[in-house]
Design a protein around this motif. Structure first.
Motif, short mmCIF file in Angstrom:
data_model
loop_
_atom_site.label_atom_id
_atom_site.label_comp_id
_atom_site.label_asym_id
_atom_site.label_seq_id
_atom_site.Cartn_x
_atom_site.Cartn_y
_atom_site.Cartn_z
N ARG A 84 0.82 -1.22 0.00
CA ARG A 84 0.00 0.00 0.00
C ARG A 84 0.86 1.26 0.00
NH1 ARG A 84 -4.68 -1.20 4.31
NH2 ARG A 84 -6.13 -2.29 2.94
N ARG A 85 1.98 1.17 0.69
CA ARG A 85 2.84 2.36 0.81
C ARG A 85 3.58 2.68 -0.48
NH1 ARG A 85 3.98 0.33 5.94
NH2 ARG A 85 5.83 -0.73 5.16
N ARG A 86 3.57 1.72 -1.42
CA ARG A 86 4.35 1.92 -2.64
C ARG A 86 3.83 3.08 -3.49
NH1 ARG A 86 6.60 -2.68 -5.83
NH2 ARG A 86 7.91 -3.70 -4.30
N GLY A 87 4.72 3.70 -4.22
CA GLY A 87 4.31 4.74 -5.14
C GLY A 87 3.71 4.10 -6.38
N ALA A 88 2.93 4.89 -7.13
CA ALA A 88 2.22 4.35 -8.29
C ALA A 88 3.21 3.83 -9.35
CB ALA A 88 1.34 5.43 -8.89
N ASN A 89 4.39 4.42 -9.43
CA ASN A 89 5.34 4.02 -10.48
C ASN A 89 6.33 2.96 -10.01
OD1 ASN A 89 4.29 5.74 -12.37
ND2 ASN A 89 5.48 7.47 -11.57
N ASP A 90 6.19 2.57 -8.73
CA ASP A 90 7.14 1.60 -8.20
C ASP A 90 6.76 0.20 -8.66
OD1 ASP A 90 8.86 0.08 -6.83
OD2 ASP A 90 8.38 0.85 -4.82
#
Ligand SMILES: Nc1ncnc2c1ncn2[C@@H]1O[C@H](COP(=O)(O)OP(=O)(O)OP(=O)(O)O)[C@@H](O)[C@H]1O
Ligand SMILES: [Mg+2]
Length: 458
Positions: free
Chosen positions: A197-203
């Protein structure tokens, strides 16, 4: 959505309850046997005491101790005790309850226990042989003591109830432990969820599998593989957009220069010559734009308008649409295939596929060459299309590379952007068609492009 905890409980509890019922039955029978054994011993004690008190007086046998004395041995206040003494040989009752049921079989040296009904109640009876001296003779007597079963049943009930309660408590504890264990076991997944959930959209980097349970690792690996494919795709798309805009820049610059050059001409003939070149550039730019569009379209994840169509008719039309450039190079353009061959696919894309292959064959075959398109079936229901030419062919080492976008064999002269075969490959992949580049059989130098459809199952 499945709840792992309730799933486990649903799978584990019913068998546990069934086992519990089995244990309960076995326990009940075991307790009953134990209670019988204990009470039988006491009952035998009463009979022995009674036997010991028998004396002969004036030729008559009497029990010397009052009945109340051995009634003291009674095990339970609710139970009733009955006794009877009779002659073993003649069966004549001497004392006690004369109608107490007789033993089912003659009593030997060992005491006999048996069940019967007395005064409408189930009773347990012990019968034994007792010798009493009457005068100078020893006389065999039958001593029977009966007891109602209340105490036995009470004891059995108590034993069974205690063990059943203990087992139920264990099952409850096990259920609570499962619930707790599942919650604890799922904790790493929750941590994983939070991390995702904490990940960025581009990760799109892979998820670390070191901290996840071994059972879940394959799932995470599968997700990682999927994400990696996604990453490659989005990278390819970015590359494609960059390439495409770069690719369009050259013809647009050329167009602008040619238009400026045309404007500078004062003579009509000179201007016409420049406009003709400009026309040619416009045409090839148009083709490039068309190719870029079909490449983008062939990359859509699903076939948009798939239908059953006749490959023979489609390939025939696509081939003869290129009759003009073939004629201009005096190329012998031929088509073989008379029977309809039905395939399933997207008409526009399949047409583009054939056009690209025939276009290449015409472009890369020298003047007066020969290009042949053939449509048929490898076996019933399996379509095959070949495009043969007698041009220079493609060296075996190059055959993989020419399928890449924007790749052109070194030294390729006629203009092109290196997209035709890449588009063909993409369209084939979308339709499950196998694409192979080989030599034309017969020892010539030319190229054969073969398209092999999967077998039709309908
Ligand atoms: N029939 C053929 N004979 C020989 N070489 C070929 C043939 N078809 C393709 N090639 C080689 O493969 C390369 C890639 O072909 P592809 O069709 O992908 O691009 P292109 O023809 O160069 O450009 P375009 O995008 O305009 O089709 C060509 O540059 C050419 O060198
Ligand atoms: Mg081409």
């Amino acid at each position: 959505m499945i709840h792992l905890r309730s799933l486990l409980l649903r799978w584990l509890l019913p068998p546990t309850m069934a086992l519990w019922a089995l244990a309960f039955t076995v326990g009940y029978l075991h307790s009953l046997a134990q209670a019988h054994e204990a009470y039988d011993r006491t009952l035998l004690g009463s009979a022995l005491v009674l036997g010991e008190t028998l004396r002969a007086s004036d030729g008559l046998v009497v029990a010397q101790a009052p009945f109340a004395a051995f009634e003291m041995l009674r095990t339970d206040a609710h139970d009733r005790i009955y006794y009877r003494v009779a002659g073993l040989d003649d069966g004549r009752p001497i004392t006690g309850y004369a109608d107490l049921p007789a033993p089912p079989a003659p009593v030997g040296d060992a005491p006999a226990f048996y069940d019967a009904t007395y005064k409408d109640l189930p009773v347990r009876i012990v019968a034994l042989r007792q010798m009493v001296l009457v005068g100078s003779q020893s006389r065999p007597l039958l001593v029977q003591v009966a007891e109602t079963l209340e105490a036995r049943h009470q004891l059995t009930r108590r034993l069974v109830l205690q063990s059943a309660l203990a087992q139920l408590l264990l099952i409850g504890l096990a259920a609570a432990l499962i619930s707790f264990g599942v919650r604890r076991g799922l904790a790493p997944l929750k941590a994983l969820r939070d991390a995702v959930r904490r990940r960025g959209a581009n990760d799109l980097t892979p998820i670390d599998t070191r901290a996840v349970p071994r059972e879940v690792a394959p799932l995470i690996h599968a997700i990682n593989t999927h994400t990696e494919r996604q990453r490659q795709l989005s990278e390819a798309q970015l590359r494609f957009v960059a390439n495409a805009s770069h690719q369009l820049k050259t013809p647009l610059t050329l167009l602008r220069a040619q238009a400026a050059e045309a404007l500078q001409q004062t003579q009509a003939d000179a201007m016409r010559a420049v406009v003709e070149r400009l026309n040619g550039t416009t045409e090839s730019t148009g083709r490039l734009v068309g190719q870029l569009l079909s490449l983008a379209r062939s990359e859509l994840p699903v076939l948009v308008q798939a239908e059953a169509l006749d490959l023979t008719a489609l390939a025939h039309d696509a081939t003869f649409e290129l009759l003009a450039p073939a004629r201009a190079k005096r190329i012998d353009l031929g088509f073989e295939g008379a029977q309809p061959v039905i395939v399933h696919g997207e008409r526009v894309l399949l047409r583009e596929l054939v056009t690209n292959l025939v276009h290449n064959a015409i472009v890369y075959t020298p003047e007066r060459g020969k290009v042949t398109v053939t449509v048929g079936e490898r076996q019933p229901g399996q379509a095959v299309l070949t495009v043969d030419d007698d041009g220079p062919g493609i060296a075996a080492a190059e055959r993989e590379r020419v399928l890449e976008r924007f790749y052109r064999s070194p030294g390729t002269v006629p203009q092109g952007s290196g997209l035709g075969l890449a588009i063909a490959k993409e369209i084939c992949a979308r339709h499950g068609v196998g694409l192979t580049l080989t030599e034309v059989p017969g020892g010539g130098s030319g190229l054969r492009v073969e398209l092999l459809w999967p077998e039709r199952r309908d």
